[in-house]
Design an enzyme around this catalytic site. Structure first.
Site, PDB file in Angstrom:
ATOM      1  N   ALA A 128       0.849  -1.195   0.000  1.00 57.97           N
ATOM      2  CA  ALA A 128       0.000   0.000   0.000  1.00 57.97           C
ATOM      3  C   ALA A 128       0.880   1.239   0.000  1.00 57.97           C
ATOM      4  O   ALA A 128       1.991   1.226   0.539  1.00 57.97           O
ATOM      5  CB  ALA A 128      -0.901  -0.006   1.224  1.00 57.97           C
ATOM      6  N   GLU A 144       3.743  -4.705   7.642  1.00 58.26           N
ATOM      7  CA  GLU A 144       2.789  -3.683   8.092  1.00 58.26           C
ATOM      8  C   GLU A 144       2.939  -3.332   9.571  1.00 58.26           C
ATOM      9  O   GLU A 144       2.723  -2.189   9.968  1.00 58.26           O
ATOM     10  CB  GLU A 144       1.345  -4.142   7.833  1.00 58.26           C
ATOM     11  CG  GLU A 144       0.916  -4.065   6.378  1.00 58.26           C
ATOM     12  CD  GLU A 144       1.167  -5.351   5.599  1.00 58.26           C
ATOM     13  OE1 GLU A 144       2.050  -6.132   6.010  1.00 58.26           O
ATOM     14  OE2 GLU A 144       0.500  -5.556   4.575  1.00 58.26           O
ATOM     15  N   GLY A 201       0.683  -5.094   0.846  1.00 58.22           N
ATOM     16  CA  GLY A 201      -0.350  -5.291  -0.175  1.00 58.22           C
ATOM     17  C   GLY A 201       0.190  -5.949  -1.433  1.00 58.22           C
ATOM     18  O   GLY A 201      -0.545  -6.634  -2.158  1.00 58.22           O
ATOM     19  N   GLU A 212       0.030  -9.443  -0.618  1.00 58.84           N
ATOM     20  CA  GLU A 212      -1.393  -9.835  -0.647  1.00 58.84           C
ATOM     21  C   GLU A 212      -1.879  -9.983  -2.093  1.00 58.84           C
ATOM     22  O   GLU A 212      -2.707 -10.846  -2.390  1.00 58.84           O
ATOM     23  CB  GLU A 212      -2.236  -8.792   0.094  1.00 58.84           C
ATOM     24  CG  GLU A 212      -1.997  -8.849   1.603  1.00 58.84           C
ATOM     25  CD  GLU A 212      -2.666  -7.707   2.346  1.00 58.84           C
ATOM     26  OE1 GLU A 212      -2.366  -6.537   2.028  1.00 58.84           O
ATOM     27  OE2 GLU A 212      -3.492  -7.975   3.233  1.00 58.84           O
TER      28      GLU A 212
HETATM   29  N1  DAK Z   1       4.586   3.410  -0.230  1.00 57.82           N
HETATM   30  C1  DAK Z   1       5.040   4.567  -0.768  1.00 57.82           C
HETATM   31  N2  DAK Z   1       6.295   4.744  -1.177  1.00 57.82           N
HETATM   32  C2  DAK Z   1       7.157   3.723  -1.033  1.00 57.82           C
HETATM   33  C3  DAK Z   1       6.765   2.479  -0.493  1.00 57.82           C
HETATM   34  C4  DAK Z   1       5.409   2.339  -0.086  1.00 57.82           C
HETATM   35  N3  DAK Z   1       4.905   1.196   0.409  1.00 57.82           N
HETATM   36  N4  DAK Z   1       7.832   1.661  -0.477  1.00 57.82           N
HETATM   37  C5  DAK Z   1       8.854   2.371  -0.992  1.00 57.82           C
HETATM   38  N5  DAK Z   1       8.452   3.603  -1.342  1.00 57.82           N
HETATM   39  C6  DAK Z   1       9.247   4.663  -1.944  1.00 57.82           C
HETATM   40  C7  DAK Z   1      10.264   5.228  -0.950  1.00 57.82           C
HETATM   41  O1  DAK Z   1       9.643   6.195  -0.113  1.00 57.82           O
HETATM   42  C8  DAK Z   1      11.282   5.839  -1.880  1.00 57.82           C
HETATM   43  O2  DAK Z   1      10.773   7.061  -2.393  1.00 57.82           O
HETATM   44  P1  DAK Z   1      11.741   8.377  -2.474  1.00 57.82           P
HETATM   45  O3  DAK Z   1      12.229   8.593  -1.103  1.00 57.82           O
HETATM   46  O4  DAK Z   1      12.837   7.962  -3.438  1.00 57.82           O
HETATM   47  O5  DAK Z   1      10.820   9.436  -2.997  1.00 57.82           O
HETATM   48  C9  DAK Z   1      11.315   4.834  -3.035  1.00 57.82           C
HETATM   49  O6  DAK Z   1      10.070   4.128  -2.980  1.00 57.82           O
HETATM   50  C10 DAK Z   1      12.440   3.825  -2.927  1.00 57.82           C
HETATM   51  O7  DAK Z   1      12.362   3.233  -1.642  1.00 57.82           O
HETATM   52  P2  DAK Z   1      13.610   3.220  -0.614  1.00 57.82           P
HETATM   53  O8  DAK Z   1      14.498   4.370  -0.830  1.00 57.82           O
HETATM   54  O9  DAK Z   1      13.031   3.016   0.753  1.00 57.82           O
HETATM   55  O10 DAK Z   1      14.330   1.898  -1.110  1.00 57.82           O
HETATM   56  P3  DAK Z   1      15.201   0.887  -0.260  1.00 57.82           P
HETATM   57  O11 DAK Z   1      15.832  -0.027  -1.248  1.00 57.82           O
HETATM   58  O12 DAK Z   1      16.099   1.609   0.701  1.00 57.82           O
HETATM   59  O13 DAK Z   1      14.151   0.073   0.628  1.00 57.82           O
HETATM   60  C11 DAK Z   1      12.143  -1.169   1.004  1.00 57.82           C
HETATM   61  C12 DAK Z   1      13.243  -0.758  -0.011  1.00 57.82           C
HETATM   62  C13 DAK Z   1      11.063  -1.937   0.208  1.00 57.82           C
HETATM   63  C14 DAK Z   1      12.747  -2.110   2.044  1.00 57.82           C
HETATM   64  C15 DAK Z   1      11.546   0.077   1.704  1.00 57.82           C
HETATM   65  O14 DAK Z   1      11.193   1.014   0.676  1.00 57.82           O
HETATM   66  C16 DAK Z   1      10.341  -0.215   2.506  1.00 57.82           C
HETATM   67  O15 DAK Z   1      10.417  -0.726   3.631  1.00 57.82           O
HETATM   68  N6  DAK Z   1       9.138   0.151   1.974  1.00 57.82           N
HETATM   69  C17 DAK Z   1       7.901   0.000   2.698  1.00 57.82           C
HETATM   70  C18 DAK Z   1       7.399  -1.428   2.603  1.00 57.82           C
HETATM   71  C19 DAK Z   1       6.137  -1.634   3.429  1.00 57.82           C
HETATM   72  O16 DAK Z   1       6.114  -1.307   4.641  1.00 57.82           O
HETATM   73  N7  DAK Z   1       5.093  -2.124   2.808  1.00 57.82           N
HETATM   74  C20 DAK Z   1       3.797  -2.342   3.476  1.00 57.82           C
HETATM   75  C21 DAK Z   1       2.949  -1.104   3.272  1.00 57.82           C
HETATM   76  S1  DAK Z   1       1.411  -1.163   4.229  1.00 57.82           S
HETATM   77  C22 DAK Z   1      -5.514  -2.111   6.054  1.00 57.82           C
HETATM   78  C23 DAK Z   1      -4.521  -1.647   6.915  1.00 57.82           C
HETATM   79  C24 DAK Z   1      -3.200  -1.650   6.496  1.00 57.82           C
HETATM   80  C25 DAK Z   1      -2.841  -2.105   5.240  1.00 57.82           C
HETATM   81  C26 DAK Z   1      -3.826  -2.548   4.400  1.00 57.82           C
HETATM   82  C27 DAK Z   1      -5.171  -2.545   4.783  1.00 57.82           C
HETATM   83  N8  DAK Z   1      -6.924  -2.064   6.524  1.00 57.82           N
HETATM   84  C28 DAK Z   1      -7.224  -1.413   7.742  1.00 57.82           C
HETATM   85  C29 DAK Z   1      -7.931  -2.427   5.558  1.00 57.82           C
HETATM   86  C30 DAK Z   1      -1.459  -1.974   4.878  1.00 57.82           C
HETATM   87  C31 DAK Z   1      -0.999  -2.398   3.745  1.00 57.82           C
HETATM   88  C32 DAK Z   1       0.400  -2.181   3.315  1.00 57.82           C
HETATM   89  O17 DAK Z   1       0.758  -2.718   2.323  1.00 57.82           O
END
Ligand code: DAK
Length: 254
Positions: free
Chosen positions: A64, A130, A107, A110
């Site tokens: 997400a 998450e 996501g 998922e």
């Molecule tokens: N969202 C937005 N931007 C993201 C992103 C994300 N999930 N993941 C990465 N990016 C962006 C980074 O901010 C960065 O942007 P800039 O700073 O260059 O503008 C760019 O992509 C490159 O990322 P990094 O610089 O961080 O790259 P690294 O190689 O250092 O790290 C990484 C890669 C994948 C380990 C890291 O980016 C990371 O940890 N990303 C987040 C992954 C994550 O946490 N995914 C889960 C998201 S939450 C619900 C409740 C909750 C949810 C759904 C439903 N209900 C209540 C219904 C939650 C769902 C999710 O998926």
């Protein structure tokens, strides 16, 4: 559609490539809506028999869009277009194959759980991080992940937020094959092509029947399986005739 590229790399096969590389293909609301629209079109198009979905070299999808969250606030989780998009992916009636290189997180993981077959590049990483932003895999992950890999493994992934590599994903049943990174998409397309030669109606019914196992008690799904009268289709007659006449079958989906 700005967030995705859609091509037809092989006969009867559609390829959807997520196209938000700068955000590691994070699933913004508009990206999800674009994917759902492409799948709606594919579902309605008899020429398309199988769909492959992929990201790019670095990420299938990092989940997400975290940056969208403060903008939209809590109601975004219940936004009708978002929920409708996930439902469209879940209900897509034709085979959906994920070709995963790099990250498939949150996501994004998922999304792979909604795909029927997952091919993982050797550098693929699957995870549900998450908890690290004080959330949980709320787009089906808490329910589908334990069904796919078992409770203990799902607990470890979801509660720790740690990633697993492609080999582990394959061992645990999240993916079915590990390929060299540069071959992931080609292999998924190859499998799609093999499926696309089969009777579309038989393939669709088989998918529906296999998915019934997750949503219904066994007795109920077994009797539903019996009611799906596959032998009444033209394709079934053609399949039998082709076998007897020692020729390739020409399926029409009727
Ligand atoms: N969202 C937005 N931007 C993201 C992103 C994300 N999930 N993941 C990465 N990016 C962006 C980074 O901010 C960065 O942007 P800039 O700073 O260059 O503008 C760019 O992509 C490159 O990322 P990094 O610089 O961080 O790259 P690294 O190689 O250092 O790290 C990484 C890669 C994948 C380990 C890291 O980016 C990371 O940890 N990303 C987040 C992954 C994550 O946490 N995914 C889960 C998201 S939450 C619900 C409740 C909750 C949810 C759904 C439903 N209900 C209540 C219904 C939650 C769902 C999710 O998926």
């Amino acid at each position: 559609m700005a967030n995705i590229n859609v091509t037809t790399p092989a006969n009867h096969v559609l390829l959807i490539s997520l196209n938000r590389a700068k955000a590691l293909n994070a699933l913004s609301k508009s990206l999800l809506v674009d994917v759902a629209a492409a799948l709606d079109e594919a579902a309605a198009n008899d020429e398309i028999r199988c769909v492959v979905i992929t990201g790019d070299d670095r990420a299938f999808s990092a989940g997400a869009d975290i940056k969208e969250m403060p903008e939209d606030g809590f109601p975004m989780w219940a936004a009708a277009d978002r929920l409708k998009a996930w439902k469209t992916i879940e209900k897509f009636p034709k085979p959906l194959i994920a070709a995963v290189n790099g990250y498939a997180l949150g996501g994004g993981c998922e999304l792979t759980l909604l795909c029927d077959i997952v091919i993982a590049g050797e550098d693929a990483q699957f995870g549900t991080p998450e908890v690290k932003i004080a959330a949980f895999p709320g787009d089906g992950g808490t329910q589908r992940l334990p069904r796919a890999i078992g409770k203990a493994r799902a607990m470890k992934m979801v509660l720790s937020g740690e990633f697993i590599d492609a080999e582990t994903a394959c061992d645990w049943g999240l993916a079915v094959e590990v390929t060299p990174k540069e071959q992931t998409v080609a292999r998924a397309i190859e499998i799609a092509g093999i499926i696309a030669v089969n009777s579309p109606i038989a393939v669709r019914m088989a998918k529906e029947e296999i998915l019934m196992t997750y949503g219904r008690p066994l007795d109920e799904s077994l009797s539903l399986e019996r009611k799906l009268l596959l032998w009444q289709t033209d394709d079934h007659d053609e399949g039998i005739a082709a076998f007897v006449e020692k020729r390739p079958a020409k399926f029409t989906g009727k």
